[in-house]
Motif scaffolding. Structure first.
Motif, short mmCIF file in Angstrom:
data_model
loop_
_atom_site.label_atom_id
_atom_site.label_comp_id
_atom_site.label_asym_id
_atom_site.label_seq_id
_atom_site.Cartn_x
_atom_site.Cartn_y
_atom_site.Cartn_z
N LYS A 64 4.19 30.46 -7.02
CA LYS A 64 3.47 30.90 -8.10
C LYS A 64 2.67 29.77 -8.86
O LYS A 64 3.19 28.58 -8.95
N LEU A 70 -0.69 30.86 -16.87
CA LEU A 70 -0.73 32.34 -16.90
C LEU A 70 -0.26 32.86 -18.36
O LEU A 70 0.17 33.91 -18.69
N LYS A 78 2.02 36.28 -22.24
CA LYS A 78 1.62 36.33 -20.66
C LYS A 78 0.48 37.12 -20.56
O LYS A 78 0.06 38.07 -21.15
N TYR A 99 -8.02 34.21 -8.87
CA TYR A 99 -7.18 35.15 -9.84
C TYR A 99 -8.00 34.98 -11.33
O TYR A 99 -8.06 33.83 -11.76
N PHE A 101 -7.50 36.03 -15.22
CA PHE A 101 -6.53 36.60 -16.08
C PHE A 101 -7.02 36.86 -17.50
O PHE A 101 -7.92 35.97 -18.07
N LEU A 229 3.94 40.32 -14.89
CA LEU A 229 3.07 40.35 -16.18
C LEU A 229 2.56 41.49 -16.72
O LEU A 229 2.85 42.44 -15.96
#
Ligand SMILES: [Zn+2]
Length: 418
Positions: A64, A70, A78, A99, A101, A229
């Protein structure tokens, strides 16, 4: 014979084939299902899928990214996944995923730096390298095969036309400009084929057999995360080339354009005062007018109108479309060359545009049904992701599974505050 051309065009849902762009668009597909009571009903993504929302699928279940990547810099909560995009690089012997977020605390963290983050990940373990080598070899063989077939077909055609001219010297029935089967734009079916093969990031909706095959033992099962998450609604994303409709009329936009024109006239003609009164009576009008005065926003909405379902635009090395032309993000792209921050982990290199998340994604991610949901929800117009041209990740970032992650640069164009 022009009528037959029109008939062919109507098959294409009024899209203009001439204006197919190099941009690949992502559209929402089936929802992600991970917790159905009947395991056969689950529709779980793999790293080879592109999807919005849900939980990220890491390149290896035990690998990860860092906790910090994150976590929201503003509220320390998070982050939730906006988008996971399978984006392998042509000619590279590894798999690659982007990714994106964002923080779900929109009240405290919208409009603030560090509430949206992007991570680029690579897996280069032996299994992946061997698999891609094999895929490359297969593609090469297929290409050679196709070339041979084409050569044979050409020879055959030559033989056939020779015979034709021998038997009938007068007129060639297939020649001339009136051939109804000739493509109006001179494209040939092999062009399309080769273009499709050049798109490694294209992932189609899994077929029935692929879904069924999920019941068979898998070489690398995707393990659930220990700590999940926070998440938005999850949907698979399918991709297609951007195409432009021949004609799009938006009466709403035309109406606003008219309002702007009236407002402009007021500056020069003092005798006409009615429009000013109109905008004073309706505060919405002046806000919309000020947004539309921004030609970048106008370009943005005009582009989206052709494919309103787009949640993602992918164009590695190309240009993003800007939600406005005024903010800090826009300034970086309005210089020539663009002034995108260089990767600090690879200072001699630079970054290029790769993808952008589009506002339609907000509706899908939030599934907002109440006005209050919309008002308290995400408030960005687009998120622009740029990545290292060299696709470099420092050696020390790779773990024992040969997985490495690095934070990349993203620019958020926030919705203008009222
Ligand atoms: Zn936050």
């Amino acid at each position: 014979m022009s009528s037959s051309h029109d008939e062919y065009s109507s098959d294409e849902e009024s899209f203009d084939e001439k204006t197919k762009s190099q941009v690949i668009l992502g559209f929402v597909d089936a929802p992600i299902v991970t917790n159905s009571e009947d395991p056969e009903e689950n529709e779980e993504p793999t790293i080879e899928d592109t999807f919005i929302g849900g939980q990220p699928i890491w390149l290896h279940p035990d690998s990860k990214p860092s906790e910090k990547s994150l976590t929201c810099d503003v509220c320390q909560q998070k982050l939730a996944l906006y988008l996971q995009a399978f984006a392998p690089m042509q000619g590279k012997l590894y798999d690659r995923v982007i990714y994106l977020f964002g923080c779900k605390n929109t009240k405290t963290c919208s409009n603030k730096k560090g509430s949206v983050k992007v991570i680029r990940g690579i897996i280069r373990d032996k299994e992946t390298v061997d698999r891609i080598k094999q895929e490359n070899q297969d593609a090469l063989n297929k290409e050679m095969d196709a070339k041979l077939k084409l050569e044979k077909k050409k020879q055959l055609n030559e033989e056939l036309t020779k015979d034709l001219f021998k038997k009938k010297d007068t007129a060639n029935p297939f020649g001339g400009s009136s051939n109804p089967f000739a493509s109006p734009f001179g494209s040939n079916p092999f062009d399309k084929k080769s273009q499709e093969e050049k798109k490694p990031e294209e992932k189609k909706q899994p077929s029935y057999s692929e879904v069924a095959a999920k019941n068979a033992p898998k070489p690398k099962p995707v393990k659930k995360l220990d700590v999940e998450l926070p998440e938005y609604n999850g949907y698979f994303v399918y991709t297609d080339n951007e195409r432009f409709k021949k004609q799009v009329n938006d009466p709403e936009l035309d109406k606003y354009k008219h309002l702007i024109e009236n407002a402009d006239n007021d500056d020069f003609d003092d005798t006409v005062g009615s429009s000013t009164t109109d905008s004073a009576l309706n505060p919405q009008t002046s806000k919309i007018s000020s947004m539309l005065e921004d030609k970048y926003f106008e370009n943005f909405s005009n582009t989206v109108k052709h494919n309103p379902g787009q949640v993602l635009r992918y164009y590695l090395g190309g240009k993003p479309i800007l939600y406005n032309g005024k903010d800090e993000v826009a300034k970086k792209f309005l210089t020539n060359p663009p002034n995108i921050p260089r990767p600090a982990y690879n200072p001699s290199s630079e970054r290029q545009f790769e993808l952008q998340l589009m506002p339609k994604a907000i509706m899908d991610l939030e599934d907002a049904t109440e006005i209050s949901d919309i008002l308290n929800g995400m408030s960005w117009g687009t998120i622009i992701v740029c990545t290292d041209v060299e696709d470099y990740i420092p050696e020390e970032n790779f773990d024992e599974n040969q997985v490495g992650y690095i934070e990349e640069w993203c620019g958020v164009q926030w919705e203008e505050s009222v």
